[in-house]
Scaffold this motif. Structure first.
Motif, PDB file in Angstrom:
ATOM      1  N   LYS A  68      61.496  63.799  23.266  1.00  0.00           N
ATOM      2  CA  LYS A  68      61.905  62.906  22.182  1.00  0.00           C
ATOM      3  C   LYS A  68      62.945  61.933  22.724  1.00  0.00           C
ATOM      4  CE  LYS A  68      61.262  66.394  18.604  1.00  0.00           C
ATOM      5  NZ  LYS A  68      61.931  67.185  17.564  1.00  0.00           N
ATOM      6  N   SER A  69      63.062  60.791  22.117  1.00  0.00           N
ATOM      7  CA  SER A  69      64.030  59.795  22.589  1.00  0.00           C
ATOM      8  C   SER A  69      65.451  60.091  22.106  1.00  0.00           C
ATOM      9  CB  SER A  69      63.613  58.395  22.139  1.00  0.00           C
ATOM     10  OG  SER A  69      63.560  58.337  20.735  1.00  0.00           O
ATOM     11  N   GLU A  70      65.612  60.964  21.113  1.00  0.00           N
ATOM     12  CA  GLU A  70      66.951  61.245  20.581  1.00  0.00           C
ATOM     13  C   GLU A  70      67.741  62.167  21.525  1.00  0.00           C
ATOM     14  OE1 GLU A  70      65.966  64.825  17.504  1.00  0.00           O
ATOM     15  OE2 GLU A  70      65.061  62.874  17.136  1.00  0.00           O
ATOM     16  N   GLN A  71      69.044  61.976  21.528  1.00  0.00           N
ATOM     17  CA  GLN A  71      69.923  62.795  22.356  1.00  0.00           C
ATOM     18  C   GLN A  71      70.131  64.163  21.700  1.00  0.00           C
ATOM     19  OE1 GLN A  71      71.134  62.004  25.327  1.00  0.00           O
ATOM     20  NE2 GLN A  71      70.273  59.959  25.288  1.00  0.00           N
ATOM     21  N   VAL A  98      73.967  64.662  34.641  1.00  0.00           N
ATOM     22  CA  VAL A  98      73.389  64.322  33.343  1.00  0.00           C
ATOM     23  C   VAL A  98      73.406  62.813  33.185  1.00  0.00           C
ATOM     24  CG1 VAL A  98      73.645  64.551  30.848  1.00  0.00           C
ATOM     25  CG2 VAL A  98      74.162  66.490  32.348  1.00  0.00           C
ATOM     26  N   VAL A  99      72.237  62.248  32.935  1.00  0.00           N
ATOM     27  CA  VAL A  99      72.116  60.812  32.706  1.00  0.00           C
ATOM     28  C   VAL A  99      71.522  60.619  31.319  1.00  0.00           C
ATOM     29  CG1 VAL A  99      71.093  58.653  33.503  1.00  0.00           C
ATOM     30  CG2 VAL A  99      71.752  60.404  35.171  1.00  0.00           C
ATOM     31  N   GLN A 100      72.240  59.932  30.453  1.00  0.00           N
ATOM     32  CA  GLN A 100      71.773  59.711  29.095  1.00  0.00           C
ATOM     33  C   GLN A 100      71.570  58.232  28.782  1.00  0.00           C
ATOM     34  OE1 GLN A 100      74.729  61.952  26.846  1.00  0.00           O
ATOM     35  NE2 GLN A 100      73.309  63.658  26.739  1.00  0.00           N
ATOM     36  N   ASN A 101      71.879  57.364  29.722  1.00  0.00           N
ATOM     37  CA  ASN A 101      71.712  55.930  29.529  1.00  0.00           C
ATOM     38  C   ASN A 101      70.273  55.556  29.870  1.00  0.00           C
ATOM     39  OD1 ASN A 101      71.562  53.110  30.643  1.00  0.00           O
ATOM     40  ND2 ASN A 101      73.634  53.055  29.784  1.00  0.00           N
ATOM     41  N   LYS A 102      69.552  55.010  28.900  1.00  0.00           N
ATOM     42  CA  LYS A 102      68.123  54.721  29.065  1.00  0.00           C
ATOM     43  C   LYS A 102      67.861  53.764  30.231  1.00  0.00           C
ATOM     44  CE  LYS A 102      64.172  54.307  26.073  1.00  0.00           C
ATOM     45  NZ  LYS A 102      63.719  54.255  24.708  1.00  0.00           N
ATOM     46  N   ASN A 103      68.708  52.762  30.413  1.00  0.00           N
ATOM     47  CA  ASN A 103      68.529  51.809  31.515  1.00  0.00           C
ATOM     48  C   ASN A 103      68.694  52.482  32.874  1.00  0.00           C
ATOM     49  OD1 ASN A 103      68.071  49.659  29.749  1.00  0.00           O
ATOM     50  ND2 ASN A 103      70.250  49.198  29.604  1.00  0.00           N
ATOM     51  N   PRO A 159      57.863  59.467  37.444  1.00  0.00           N
ATOM     52  CA  PRO A 159      58.174  60.838  37.858  1.00  0.00           C
ATOM     53  C   PRO A 159      58.796  61.686  36.744  1.00  0.00           C
ATOM     54  CG  PRO A 159      59.038  59.250  39.443  1.00  0.00           C
ATOM     55  CD  PRO A 159      58.566  58.475  38.248  1.00  0.00           C
ATOM     56  N   TYR A 160      59.254  61.039  35.673  1.00  0.00           N
ATOM     57  CA  TYR A 160      59.871  61.762  34.561  1.00  0.00           C
ATOM     58  C   TYR A 160      58.884  62.000  33.430  1.00  0.00           C
ATOM     59  CZ  TYR A 160      64.101  60.635  37.126  1.00  0.00           C
ATOM     60  OH  TYR A 160      65.046  60.502  38.099  1.00  0.00           O
ATOM     61  N   TYR A 161      57.595  62.009  33.747  1.00  0.00           N
ATOM     62  CA  TYR A 161      56.541  62.374  32.804  1.00  0.00           C
ATOM     63  C   TYR A 161      56.509  61.503  31.551  1.00  0.00           C
ATOM     64  CZ  TYR A 161      56.662  66.477  35.784  1.00  0.00           C
ATOM     65  OH  TYR A 161      56.657  67.305  36.867  1.00  0.00           O
ATOM     66  N   GLY A 162      56.688  60.212  31.726  1.00  0.00           N
ATOM     67  CA  GLY A 162      56.569  59.306  30.597  1.00  0.00           C
ATOM     68  C   GLY A 162      57.734  59.371  29.633  1.00  0.00           C
ATOM     69  N   HIS A 163      58.851  59.872  30.073  1.00  0.00           N
ATOM     70  CA  HIS A 163      60.026  60.007  29.192  1.00  0.00           C
ATOM     71  C   HIS A 163      60.379  58.687  28.520  1.00  0.00           C
ATOM     72  CE1 HIS A 163      63.933  61.201  27.697  1.00  0.00           C
ATOM     73  NE2 HIS A 163      64.456  60.173  28.318  1.00  0.00           N
ATOM     74  N   LEU A 164      60.173  57.587  29.204  1.00  0.00           N
ATOM     75  CA  LEU A 164      60.612  56.306  28.671  1.00  0.00           C
ATOM     76  C   LEU A 164      59.556  55.625  27.818  1.00  0.00           C
ATOM     77  CD1 LEU A 164      62.415  55.035  31.860  1.00  0.00           C
ATOM     78  CD2 LEU A 164      63.437  56.007  29.818  1.00  0.00           C
ATOM     79  N   GLN A 165      58.411  56.199  27.688  1.00  0.00           N
ATOM     80  CA  GLN A 165      57.347  55.547  26.928  1.00  0.00           C
ATOM     81  C   GLN A 165      57.544  55.714  25.446  1.00  0.00           C
ATOM     82  OE1 GLN A 165      53.663  57.037  28.406  1.00  0.00           O
ATOM     83  NE2 GLN A 165      54.061  56.302  30.465  1.00  0.00           N
TER      84      GLN A 165
END
Length: 81
Positions: A18-21, A50-55, A75-81
């Motif tokens: 999910k995109s939510e933190q 820990v990286v939480q910044n989308k950019n 490599p992050y399995y489409g996390h940003l899609q």
């Protein structure tokens, strides 16, 4: 069956996020568990960042793909899609 065995037998890998933190206390619980997870030859050499910044995540994803020689994958399995 004890609770630990139930957890081990029922665990599943997740590759869709999910995109939510998550809450800080949840993140801290995961990091705490990771500190005590087994490591090769019991060296405890893992370092957690820990990286939480989308950019920043997007930039790291592109860099990792380039290192893998597969610039058209995430490599992050489409996390940003």
């Amino acid at each position: 069956m004890n609770e630990t065995m139930k957890t081990l037998l029922n665990r599943r890998s997740i590759r869709k996020y999910k995109s939510e933190q998550i809450k800080d206390e949840e993140l801290n619980a995961v990091l705490e568990a990771g500190k005590y997870a087994p490591s090769g030859a019991n060296q405890q050499s893992a370092l957690f960042i820990v990286v939480q910044n989308k950019n920043v995540i997007e930039k790291l994803s592109k860099m990792n793909a380039a290192v893998m020689g597969k610039e058209n994958i995430d490599p992050y399995y489409g996390h940003l899609q």
